[in-house]
Design a protein around this motif. Sequence first.
Motif, PDB file in Angstrom:
ATOM      1  N   GLY A   1       0.782  -1.219   0.000  1.00 47.13           N
ATOM      2  CA  GLY A   1       0.000   0.000   0.000  1.00 47.13           C
ATOM      3  C   GLY A   1       0.815   1.270   0.000  1.00 47.13           C
ATOM      4  O   GLY A   1       0.278   2.367  -0.149  1.00 47.13           O
ATOM      5  N   ALA A   2       2.136   1.149   0.160  1.00 48.93           N
ATOM      6  CA  ALA A   2       3.024   2.319   0.170  1.00 48.93           C
ATOM      7  C   ALA A   2       4.441   1.833  -0.095  1.00 48.93           C
ATOM      8  O   ALA A   2       4.760   0.657   0.098  1.00 48.93           O
ATOM      9  N   GLY A   3       5.292   2.753  -0.554  1.00 46.12           N
ATOM     10  CA  GLY A   3       6.686   2.426  -0.801  1.00 46.12           C
ATOM     11  C   GLY A   3       7.587   2.877   0.331  1.00 46.12           C
ATOM     12  O   GLY A   3       7.139   3.443   1.332  1.00 46.12           O
ATOM     13  N   LEU A   4       8.883   2.591   0.165  1.00 47.24           N
ATOM     14  CA  LEU A   4       9.902   3.051   1.101  1.00 47.24           C
ATOM     15  C   LEU A   4      10.330   4.449   0.681  1.00 47.24           C
ATOM     16  O   LEU A   4      10.735   4.665  -0.468  1.00 47.24           O
ATOM     17  N   VAL A   5      10.246   5.404   1.597  1.00 47.52           N
ATOM     18  CA  VAL A   5      10.569   6.798   1.299  1.00 47.52           C
ATOM     19  C   VAL A   5      11.815   7.205   2.067  1.00 47.52           C
ATOM     20  O   VAL A   5      11.883   7.052   3.295  1.00 47.52           O
ATOM     21  N   MET A   6      12.807   7.731   1.355  1.00 47.34           N
ATOM     22  CA  MET A   6      14.001   8.292   1.967  1.00 47.34           C
ATOM     23  C   MET A   6      13.794   9.787   2.144  1.00 47.34           C
ATOM     24  O   MET A   6      13.305  10.466   1.223  1.00 47.34           O
ATOM     25  N   ILE A   7      14.178  10.312   3.308  1.00 45.22           N
ATOM     26  CA  ILE A   7      13.929  11.724   3.581  1.00 45.22           C
ATOM     27  C   ILE A   7      14.928  12.242   4.600  1.00 45.22           C
ATOM     28  O   ILE A   7      15.387  11.498   5.469  1.00 45.22           O
TER      29      ILE A   7
ATOM     30  N   GLY B   1      26.987   3.291   3.491  1.00 44.38           N
ATOM     31  CA  GLY B   1      25.744   3.290   2.735  1.00 44.38           C
ATOM     32  C   GLY B   1      25.533   4.616   2.050  1.00 44.38           C
ATOM     33  O   GLY B   1      25.873   5.676   2.601  1.00 44.38           O
ATOM     34  N   ALA B   2      24.989   4.591   0.829  1.00 48.42           N
ATOM     35  CA  ALA B   2      24.761   5.827   0.081  1.00 48.42           C
ATOM     36  C   ALA B   2      23.458   5.717  -0.698  1.00 48.42           C
ATOM     37  O   ALA B   2      23.115   4.657  -1.235  1.00 48.42           O
ATOM     38  N   PHE B   3      22.743   6.832  -0.762  1.00 43.05           N
ATOM     39  CA  PHE B   3      21.497   6.919  -1.519  1.00 43.05           C
ATOM     40  C   PHE B   3      21.636   8.042  -2.535  1.00 43.05           C
ATOM     41  O   PHE B   3      21.999   9.175  -2.170  1.00 43.05           O
ATOM     42  N   ALA B   4      21.354   7.754  -3.795  1.00 40.25           N
ATOM     43  CA  ALA B   4      21.414   8.762  -4.850  1.00 40.25           C
ATOM     44  C   ALA B   4      20.050   9.420  -4.977  1.00 40.25           C
ATOM     45  O   ALA B   4      19.113   8.841  -5.531  1.00 40.25           O
ATOM     46  N   ALA B   5      19.918  10.634  -4.448  1.00 41.50           N
ATOM     47  CA  ALA B   5      18.647  11.354  -4.474  1.00 41.50           C
ATOM     48  C   ALA B   5      18.323  11.805  -5.896  1.00 41.50           C
ATOM     49  O   ALA B   5      19.211  11.913  -6.749  1.00 41.50           O
ATOM     50  N   PRO B   6      17.050  12.085  -6.193  1.00 43.74           N
ATOM     51  CA  PRO B   6      16.658  12.463  -7.558  1.00 43.74           C
ATOM     52  C   PRO B   6      17.374  13.704  -8.086  1.00 43.74           C
ATOM     53  O   PRO B   6      17.577  13.822  -9.296  1.00 43.74           O
ATOM     54  N   ASP B   7      17.770  14.628  -7.212  1.00 43.24           N
ATOM     55  CA  ASP B   7      18.426  15.850  -7.680  1.00 43.24           C
ATOM     56  C   ASP B   7      19.928  15.673  -7.867  1.00 43.24           C
ATOM     57  O   ASP B   7      20.642  16.636  -8.131  1.00 43.24           O
ATOM     58  N   GLY B   8      20.428  14.437  -7.714  1.00 45.82           N
ATOM     59  CA  GLY B   8      21.844  14.174  -7.916  1.00 45.82           C
ATOM     60  C   GLY B   8      22.681  14.225  -6.665  1.00 45.82           C
ATOM     61  O   GLY B   8      23.855  13.842  -6.700  1.00 45.82           O
ATOM     62  N   GLU B   9      22.110  14.655  -5.544  1.00 44.65           N
ATOM     63  CA  GLU B   9      22.856  14.690  -4.300  1.00 44.65           C
ATOM     64  C   GLU B   9      23.002  13.274  -3.742  1.00 44.65           C
ATOM     65  O   GLU B   9      22.114  12.447  -3.882  1.00 44.65           O
ATOM     66  N   VAL B  10      24.142  13.015  -3.119  1.00 38.36           N
ATOM     67  CA  VAL B  10      24.398  11.727  -2.489  1.00 38.36           C
ATOM     68  C   VAL B  10      24.229  11.864  -0.983  1.00 38.36           C
ATOM     69  O   VAL B  10      24.890  12.693  -0.354  1.00 38.36           O
ATOM     70  N   TRP B  11      23.333  11.074  -0.411  1.00 38.54           N
ATOM     71  CA  TRP B  11      23.134  11.030   1.040  1.00 38.54           C
ATOM     72  C   TRP B  11      23.871   9.784   1.535  1.00 38.54           C
ATOM     73  O   TRP B  11      23.617   8.675   1.038  1.00 38.54           O
ATOM     74  N   TRP B  12      24.735   9.934   2.503  1.00 36.20           N
ATOM     75  CA  TRP B  12      25.538   8.781   2.901  1.00 36.20           C
ATOM     76  C   TRP B  12      25.651   8.654   4.415  1.00 36.20           C
ATOM     77  O   TRP B  12      25.442   9.614   5.154  1.00 36.20           O
TER      78      TRP B  12
END
Length: 400
Positions: A101-107, A218-229
Motif C-alpha cells: 500500500g506504500a513504498g519506502l521513502v528516503m527523507i 551506505g549511500a542513496f542517490a537522491a533524484p536531484d543528484g545529491e548523495v546522502w551517505w
Amino acid sequence: MTQRGVRRAVLIGGGIAGPVLGMFLRRIGVEATIFEAREAPAEHEGAFLGIAPNGMNVLADLGVAAAVEARGALCAGIQFENARGRRIGVIDQREAARRFGAGLVMIRRGALHAALAEAAVQRGVEIRYGMRLTDVDRSDPREVVARFGEGGEAGEARGDVLIGCDGFRSRTRASALPEAPAPGYTGLIDFGGFARCPGAPLPPGWNVMVFGRRAFFGAFAAPDGEVWWFHNSGEPDPGSAASPGPLRERILALHRDDPGWISDVVRATPEVLGPWLLHDILTMPRWHAGRVCLIGDAAHAATPHAGQGASLAMEDGMLLARCLRDAAEPEQAFAAFERLRRPRVEAIVRQARRHGSRKAVAGPVAEWLRDRALPLFLRLGAAAQARVHAYRIDWEARAA
C-alpha cells in the motif's frame, strides 16, 4: 470520541512520535500540546532516514503521506556490495506500493520533522519550543504536571496524561520511571553527510550498502543528484568514539581499501555529520506509570539497521490514541497499548541489533563466508520483512 477523563494531553518531544500522536489525539477530541526542547524548528538538522511502508501507511491515514513524500524520494531498493565493489545481494522495493500500500521513502530527518510539525499545527496541535523538561510530578492522581527550565523557558504544564515522545535519552523516562534501564551502547558509531559527487557510480533512487574491509558504508542517490551517505564502524570504547579529531580523515582511513567512489563522496562532503553513538533498548519492565506513558525511542529505541525507528514511532502514536479513545481510564489505555505493542517492537529491536552485528568486520575468512551467505540471508529475511511492512493498524477496531 474519547472518554471524558482525557481532555488535555501534554506531549514531550516534537520529533516524529509527538506530532503523529498529537494529530491522532485531535481526531478523538483531545487537546494536545507538544513541548519541544529545541529553541526553534530545525529543518536542516541531522542526517536522513527511511520511512518503511508500514510508517507511510500511518501517515496516509492522517492524510499527510503525500506531503512527506514530496520532501523525500521513493527508494527503488537496496544493493549490497563487498569491499571489492562486487554486488552480493539485492532487495527490490519497486513492488512495495502494490504489495503493502506504500513504498519506502528516503527523507532528510529535518525535512520530516518540519512536515509533521506543519501538519500537526494545521490540525490544531500547539507546539511550544524552548521548553526543556526538568521534572514530571505524578503526586496528584487526578492530573500530571510537567515542569520546564534549565536554559529554556521556565514554567509548567498540566494535563490528564503526559506522553514521553522524547527519544532514547528521554527525560520523561528518567523522571517518571527512574528504575528503567539506560539505553545500551551497541559498539557501533555512525557518521553521515550530503555531497555532490557526479562521478559516483550510484543508480538513482537506490541505496547502495558496502561491507568494507574495516567499516560499513551506505549511500542513496537522491533524484536531484545529491548523495546522502552514512558510515558505521566499530568502537568498543564509547568514550573514545566521540573524541575530537579530523572526522573526514578518520573515515577515509577506514575505507582506504574499499571502492574508490566512497572516498570521493566523503571528500566532496562540505560537512561531515556525527559521530553518533548507536544505542538501543532491548526491553524495559514497563512503559507507563500512572498518567505517564512512553512511546517511540523513549520506550523501545532501535538502531537504524532495521530501518524501522521512525515507522515504529508513527505506529505507536496511532495505536496509543486508539487505546485512549477506547479505554475507561488512562492507565487501562496504557496497559492495553503496551500489551499490544511490546511483542512487535521488541522483536524488531532485536532484529536491528542482529543486523548491526553483521556489519562488524572479522577478517578475510568471515568476509568470504558472508559474501556467499548473504543472498540466502536476504531470501530468508524477505518473508520477515514483508510481515513487518504489511502491518496495518485498523483505526476503527476497538483496542480491547
